[in-house]
Design a protein around this motif. Structure first.
Motif, PDB file in Angstrom:
ATOM      1  N   TYR A   1      58.802  43.615 -40.906  1.00 39.28           N
ATOM      2  CA  TYR A   1      57.533  43.653 -40.186  1.00 39.28           C
ATOM      3  C   TYR A   1      56.422  43.938 -41.178  1.00 39.28           C
ATOM      4  O   TYR A   1      56.638  44.496 -42.252  1.00 39.28           O
ATOM      5  N   GLU A   2      55.238  43.505 -40.830  1.00 33.08           N
ATOM      6  CA  GLU A   2      54.073  43.748 -41.660  1.00 33.08           C
ATOM      7  C   GLU A   2      53.018  44.440 -40.816  1.00 33.08           C
ATOM      8  O   GLU A   2      52.699  43.987 -39.714  1.00 33.08           O
ATOM      9  N   CYS A   3      52.500  45.531 -41.330  1.00 29.60           N
ATOM     10  CA  CYS A   3      51.467  46.269 -40.606  1.00 29.60           C
ATOM     11  C   CYS A   3      50.165  45.487 -40.618  1.00 29.60           C
ATOM     12  O   CYS A   3      49.842  44.817 -41.591  1.00 29.60           O
TER      13      CYS A   3
END
Length: 91
Positions: A82-84
């Motif tokens: 996941y990427e913030c």
């Protein structure tokens, strides 16, 4: 082998699979997350550079990324990613 970590972040050491420079065989090694550009004199000078993500639009023309994308690839064994993202109006 390190224990599983569910929140891995840039600059930490993580297991990767890469091609050995000596033998050409695949090897599992512990490596620091983040590219250290070839023109870097030491790790302290990398702090101002964003070398954890590359943009697809400029990866082959960027001074920082063009050679590594051709010659220094690796596999990162994970089961999720996941990427913030910043939320509008947030920090």
């Amino acid at each position: 082998m390190p224990d599983s970590d569910y929140n891995v972040s840039p600059t930490t050491n993580q297991l990767i699979i890469r091609q050995s420079r000596e033998t050409g065989d695949r090897e599992l090694v512990l490596a620091r997350w983040g590219l250290v550009p070839f023109f870097t004199k030491d790790l302290d000078s990398v702090k101002g550079l964003s070398t954890i993500n590359a943009r697809a639009e400029t990866i082959t023309t960027s001074k920082t990324w063009r050679e590594p994308v051709k010659k220094r690839r690796c596999l990162v064994p994970v089961n999720a990613f996941y990427e913030c993202h910043r939320i509008f109006g947030g920090p």
